[in-house]
Design an enzyme around this catalytic site. Sequence first.
Site, PDB file in Angstrom:
ATOM      1  N   ARG A 139       0.818  -1.209   0.000  1.00  0.00           N
ATOM      2  CA  ARG A 139       0.000   0.000   0.000  1.00  0.00           C
ATOM      3  C   ARG A 139       0.855   1.264   0.000  1.00  0.00           C
ATOM      4  O   ARG A 139       0.517   2.250  -0.661  1.00  0.00           O
ATOM      5  CB  ARG A 139      -0.955  -0.019   1.202  1.00  0.00           C
ATOM      6  CG  ARG A 139      -1.853   1.204   1.345  1.00  0.00           C
ATOM      7  CD  ARG A 139      -2.437   1.705   0.044  1.00  0.00           C
ATOM      8  NE  ARG A 139      -3.133   0.686  -0.728  1.00  0.00           N
ATOM      9  CZ  ARG A 139      -3.453   0.829  -2.004  1.00  0.00           C
ATOM     10  NH1 ARG A 139      -3.127   1.927  -2.672  1.00  0.00           N
ATOM     11  NH2 ARG A 139      -4.086  -0.134  -2.642  1.00  0.00           N
ATOM     12  N   LYS A 163       2.162  24.370  -4.189  1.00  0.00           N
ATOM     13  CA  LYS A 163       0.884  23.807  -3.729  1.00  0.00           C
ATOM     14  C   LYS A 163       0.953  22.281  -3.780  1.00  0.00           C
ATOM     15  O   LYS A 163       0.252  21.615  -4.541  1.00  0.00           O
ATOM     16  CB  LYS A 163      -0.261  24.346  -4.581  1.00  0.00           C
ATOM     17  CG  LYS A 163      -0.425  25.863  -4.455  1.00  0.00           C
ATOM     18  CD  LYS A 163      -1.457  26.408  -5.424  1.00  0.00           C
ATOM     19  CE  LYS A 163      -1.540  27.927  -5.327  1.00  0.00           C
ATOM     20  NZ  LYS A 163      -2.475  28.513  -6.314  1.00  0.00           N
ATOM     21  N   LYS A 199       5.407  38.457  -4.293  1.00  0.00           N
ATOM     22  CA  LYS A 199       4.012  38.316  -4.699  1.00  0.00           C
ATOM     23  C   LYS A 199       3.186  39.492  -4.182  1.00  0.00           C
ATOM     24  O   LYS A 199       3.723  40.429  -3.594  1.00  0.00           O
ATOM     25  CB  LYS A 199       3.471  36.971  -4.210  1.00  0.00           C
ATOM     26  CG  LYS A 199       4.160  35.785  -4.902  1.00  0.00           C
ATOM     27  CD  LYS A 199       3.681  34.457  -4.390  1.00  0.00           C
ATOM     28  CE  LYS A 199       2.242  34.175  -4.763  1.00  0.00           C
ATOM     29  NZ  LYS A 199       2.053  33.974  -6.213  1.00  0.00           N
ATOM     30  N   GLU A 229       5.772  39.229  -9.148  1.00  0.00           N
ATOM     31  CA  GLU A 229       4.424  39.058  -9.688  1.00  0.00           C
ATOM     32  C   GLU A 229       3.859  40.408 -10.119  1.00  0.00           C
ATOM     33  O   GLU A 229       3.910  41.382  -9.370  1.00  0.00           O
ATOM     34  CB  GLU A 229       3.526  38.439  -8.621  1.00  0.00           C
ATOM     35  CG  GLU A 229       2.074  38.285  -9.033  1.00  0.00           C
ATOM     36  CD  GLU A 229       1.210  37.796  -7.887  1.00  0.00           C
ATOM     37  OE1 GLU A 229       0.440  38.606  -7.333  1.00  0.00           O
ATOM     38  OE2 GLU A 229       1.314  36.602  -7.534  1.00  0.00           O
ATOM     39  N   ASP A 280       0.348  37.507 -13.750  1.00  0.00           N
ATOM     40  CA  ASP A 280      -0.667  36.778 -12.997  1.00  0.00           C
ATOM     41  C   ASP A 280      -2.077  37.181 -13.410  1.00  0.00           C
ATOM     42  O   ASP A 280      -2.405  38.375 -13.476  1.00  0.00           O
ATOM     43  CB  ASP A 280      -0.470  37.028 -11.497  1.00  0.00           C
ATOM     44  CG  ASP A 280      -1.321  36.108 -10.645  1.00  0.00           C
ATOM     45  OD1 ASP A 280      -1.349  34.898 -10.941  1.00  0.00           O
ATOM     46  OD2 ASP A 280      -1.961  36.594  -9.699  1.00  0.00           O
TER      47      ASP A 280
END
Length: 373
Positions: free
Chosen positions: A164, A197, A229, A262, A289
């Site tokens: 597994r 992410k 950012k 960004e 962006d």
Amino acid sequence: MPAAAAAAAAAPPNPNVLQLAPRLRGLVSFPSSYSSSSPFSNRLRLRLPRAASMSAEARVPVAPPAHPTYDLKAVINLALSEDAGDRGDVSCLATIPSDVKAEATFIAKEDGVVAGISLADMIFKQVDPSLKVEWFESDGNYVHKGLQFGRVYGCARNIIVAERVVLNFMQRMSGIATMTKAMADAAHPACILETRKTAPGLRLVDKWAVLIGGGKNHRIGLFDMVMIKDNHISVAGGITNAMKFVDRFLAKEKLALPVEVETRTLQEVKDLLEYAAENNTSLTRIMLDNMVVPLGNGDIDVSMLKDAVELINGRFETEASGNVTIDTVKKIGETGVTYISSGALTHSVKALDISLKIDTELALQVGRRTNRA
């Protein structure tokens, strides 16, 4: 074991990472009261005809990304430990004699790009170094539904204990690699990137799968790239101030790091380019962006993105971000951007269905009945 897996396994343990389950092997190899004369043991000993296998030398593994503190072996131990608990596999202990050998076969249950073979080698070695593993495909190869692409032979208990954990990693990595391959092909000539992410604790595993699928890695973490950012820009008082602070910081600390900023509007792009023209800057890449605008008919408007790319005119790398899907990535790639980043590669992954079966013929019969083989 492939070279990449061997190198990772041989790396010294990271003292900052708790090494869990140091006695895993003991947990899965308790003495058994069963004898090897059990009727079940004869079926487990059945050996299937062998296909031509690929030696480790014949495979060209994709190495995992480099990281100064990430301990891949500790991640494997954690995955095994959460399964084994403090008793080991009580199901195996109850049903399978300790001396029974078995051969299990990897079967693709759907079409896709296989990934995680090198990691599977590491897991099997961690559980039981005596297990013999053969692969008929390598990381990054396309497999079709029903294909038998690898085998493992040895202690039946330990194969099932590893099963597994191996499949959890391989299915996730193969799902990421499959989507990455599709996105990378569609995005060409732009390069497809993932983001940060990723699943907590699986940063390098997820990013490794992206490489196997033909993508490239964005920054690994907060340490290997300066990435300014929207929140940084807001706190700094504007995009020009933020870039100025970055240049001062890197000069003071004598750091040579790539720098990405960004931008959300064409005016921010112009302001950044004006600053770069007037200053000796460390800027290397400009993120564009949410300059891909979705339309009501399902199409996208990339005119703003094209305008930004033309303004930059090759002076810096460019990266498109936002509204990136398998349906939109081709049109985005045609705008001339250098990179296209997609968080969905790792945060919304659909695992590729793979199984590891001892009774291969029965598994294939069931698979055909359920349209999964």
